[in-house]
Design an enzyme around this catalytic site. Structure first.
Site, short mmCIF file in Angstrom:
data_model
loop_
_atom_site.label_atom_id
_atom_site.label_comp_id
_atom_site.label_asym_id
_atom_site.label_seq_id
_atom_site.Cartn_x
_atom_site.Cartn_y
_atom_site.Cartn_z
CB CYS A 1 -0.91 0.00 1.22
SG CYS A 1 -2.05 1.41 1.25
CG ASP B 1 -6.71 7.43 -2.53
OD1 ASP B 1 -5.74 7.83 -1.87
OD2 ASP B 1 -7.38 6.43 -2.21
CG ASN B 2 -3.54 5.79 -4.57
OD1 ASN B 2 -3.08 5.34 -3.53
ND2 ASN B 2 -4.62 5.29 -5.15
#
Length: 693
Positions: free
Chosen positions: A293, A431-432
């Site tokens: 992750c 996100d990310n």
């Protein structure tokens, strides 16, 4: 579920978008009440679903789902119409009772389209009243009982026959032989879990098999977890599916091998719904790949300042032998168009309803050159460690992008579109990302218009390492014996980890670690897995050092930074991993920077799960420390938190930071030094001698 009555109009239950004449509130209400045909098809396991509704006194087909293009039965159904009470459709509508044809070949004359159904290979058909409609469910395999339109109690992983599915995969004996040989070589240690965790009894994931030892990081639901670090360590290079870290943004979809399909559309010559049976006929590969992750080690960042992500420890990394169909083979199969024709981006999405934000899907958009690159084994994976995918990891099919962060690898892949422009799925955009330190809130990113700036997008992971032995709060006797300090390291983009080293004196000296390279680089020199490392250190030296730390290097001599740099999402955190050492008289104990466990999140009495180690505990049975960064959180925040004014100080710099080293190593003044008092060395020594830390 019933038909929807709004503004005096009855709308078919499967209408997938609200009428434009409805106001915003009623459009929102309509969306919440919809039961799309795709959901009914998934719930029932049907290959095709046709909806019949009353129009001008006759029952007509108003909607369909499934890859029914080109089948005669669908064409004949589109032209057919029935009066209430006429034919199977009309009788089901009039009586409000289900008509089930278990064996199409034995159907009576009431079924007017029998010949077309047989020609198209349909074996069972059910006509089910559903609100003001009749749902016709068509099956290519004979089913033994009346299908249900209701959401099933469990997904296919726990009710389908795994042996039969595996037997249906072409060349499965060869595939399994290759995978098992690889697993034997890599030392796989199973962790079979067949039962759900009782903690899930009250939520929609109550059917999913889960190991109760997994550390839940966001409460009970949604399920986000990592294995206890020592448990992960003891299972070695390969991680069982039941111990692999999990990042679920919502529920775990209840999908079925035989009914699931991937809708592929956009800039392709052959748009289609690709079934699992069709997918597994394509060429297959098996590759060991480490997933991590992007939030691995995020709790360290959150202690500096809480960002917009939850706490991860350092166990959000796992390694599996994945089996699937290369992405370039899938895209060739559907006839991806040329770059000149605009086919530049491949967009992947999960089923609608998996998540709450955006359009209800979790998606990612990847550049064509990455997806089609034959040197990177991107795939649509359907097996892990020689078995069908676990539900938490995408059953029946997921995207795998070796070298990328896990957040870019869509689970439960349901749609693939090929487009000219990068996709705008909510999770792909919002996100990310790793923003600069001054972006301290979502509003800052919006104000600077950087959400879609590719400079901040995460795809390939960065270099990282951690120490898993000694464990947090482990203790040992002080002696002249040696202690084996151990851990893992990984890099991104296929780069091998070239060096790992440990310091006992804050980088004055580094001890090279022995690297265990389980994986053989591929023909292009690329590696997709973590390495394990170890270094033998006298316990007496550990007892004197106060702190030791690890850093790793890749083949381009990229190295982990000494300090953390805070970012809003707490992602890609990879400074040296530091462990403090404390004396207990004739023993010492070790303190990691952070700790995550079920005692922190869901159960104050949860077991700590030590593995071949003795822990230093408080009288109440809790660990002696939450981690040194949490214990020293005020100091950590003073040093690293964002939002501080840009104070300038003429004495700031390397000299101040390292003056304790300079003072310790500075020789006594000599006649030679006095003669050279005008040189830069004397000036540096004078600088070391003034000021204070």
């Amino acid at each position: 579920a019933q038909a929807i009555l709004l503004e005096g109009v009855v709308h078919p239950i499967a209408q997938t978008s609200p009428p434009s004449y409805l106001g915003p509130f009623r459009q929102s209400l309509f969306r919440r009440m919809l039961a799309p045909l795709e959901d009914l098809m998934r719930n029932s396991g049907a290959n095709y679903v046709f909806e019949w509704a009353l129009q001008r006194g006759m029952l007509r087909m108003v909607n369909s789902a499934g890859d029914d293009d080109g089948i005669t039965y669908s064409d004949m159904s589109a032209m057919a119409k029935f009066s209430p009470g006429e034919g199977c459709v009309g009788k089901a509508f009039a009586s409000k009772e289900t008509i089930f044809i278990q064996d199409v070949s034995a159907a009576t004359s009431d079924f007017w389209r029998k010949q077309n159904a047989m020609e198209d290979g349909l074996q069972s058909i059910a006509f089910i009243p559903h609100g003001e409609s009749v749902m016709e469910l068509c099956f290519s395999k004979q089913v033994g009982k009346v299908p249900s339109l209701a959401e099933p109690d469990a997904g296919g992983f726990v009710v389908e026959d795994h042996d039969a599915i595996m037997a249906s995969i072409p060349d499965i004996a060869k595939v399994k032989g290759e995978v098992e040989a690889m697993m034997d070589k890599l030392g796989y240690r199973a962790n079979k879990i067949d039962a759900p965790d009782k903690r899930d009894a009250g939520n929609t994931d109550k059917w999913v098999p889960r190991d109760p030892r997994l550390n839940r990081l966001t409460g009970i639901h949604p399920f986000n977890c990592e294995a206890p670090l020592s448990v992960l360590r003891e299972h070695g290079f390969l991680t069982p599916a039941s111990l692999h870290y999990v990042r679920n943004h919502g529920l775990c979809p209840k999908l079925f091998w035989h009914s699931h399909s991937i809708e592929i559309s956009g800039l392709v010559d052959k748009p289609m719904r690709l079934t699992m049976a069709e997918l597994v006929k394509l060429p297959k590969i098996s590759v060991p790949v480490t997933l991590n992750c992007a939030g691995n080690r995020r709790k360290e960042q959150n202690l500096i300042q809480k960002g917009i992500g939850f706490h991860w420890g350092c166990a959000a990394a796992s390694t599996v032998v994945w089996t699937g169909v290369p992405l370039h083979e899938v895209l060739k199969h559907v006839g991806i168009r040329s770059v000149e024709a605009g086919a530049a981006w491949i967009n992947f999405a999960s089923p609608k309803g998996e998540v709450s934000a955006g359009d209800g899907t979790y998606g990612a958009s990847h550049a064509r050159q990455v997806c089609m690159n034959p040197t990177r084994p991107c795939m649509l994976a359907f097996m892990m460690n020689g078995e069908l995918l676990h539900p938490d990891h995408g059953y029946p099919v997921r995207l795998l992008m070796p070298g990328y962060i896990g957040g870019r690898m869509i689970k439960w892949v349901s749609t693939i579109t090929v487009t000219k422009d990068e996709g705008n799925n909510h999770y792909h955009v919002y996100d990310n990302r790793v923003f600069p330190k001054h972006i301290a809130a979502r509003e800052d990113a919006t104000a600077e218009n950087i959400w879609k700036d590719p400079a901040f997008t995460i795809n390939d992971r960065n270099i990282n390492s951690a120490i898993w032995s000694p464990a947090h709060c482990a203790k040992v006797k002080v002696s002249d014996a040696t202690y084996t300090v151990r851990g893992y390291a990984y890099a991104g983009a296929g780069r091998p980890v070239h060096r790992v080293e440990v310091t006992l004196n804050n980088a004055q000296n580094w001890r090279p670690a022995r690297i265990e390279r389980f994986e053989t680089p591929d023909e292009f020199g690329q590696c997709w897995c973590w390495v394990h490392w170890s270094v033998e250190i006298p316990i007496s030296a550990l007892a004197e050092c106060g702190e030791f730390a690890v850093r790793a290097w890749d083949d381009s001599q990229n190295c982990q930074p000494e300090r953390p740099t805070w970012n809003l999402m707490g992602m890609m955190n990879n400074p040296w991993f530091r462990v403090k050492v404390h004396s207990l008289g004739d023993e010492i104990w070790f303190e990691h920077p952070t700790q995550v466990d079920n005692r922190h999140s869901i159960d104050k009495n949860a077991p700590l799960n030590p593995q071949n180690e003795e822990l230093h505990l408080l009288p109440n049975g809790n660990l002696a420390s939450p981690g040194w960064m949490e214990r020293m959180v005020a100091d950590v925040q003073r040093v690293y938190a964002p939002g501080k004014p840009e104070d300038l100080d003429a004495q700031e710099g390397w000299e101040r930071e390292k003056q304790h080293v300079g003072r310790r190593s500075r020789p006594e003044p000599s006649a030679v030094a006095q003669q050279e008092s005008g040189c830069c060395l004397a000036g540096f020594q004078a600088l070391l001698g003034r000021g204070s830390v």
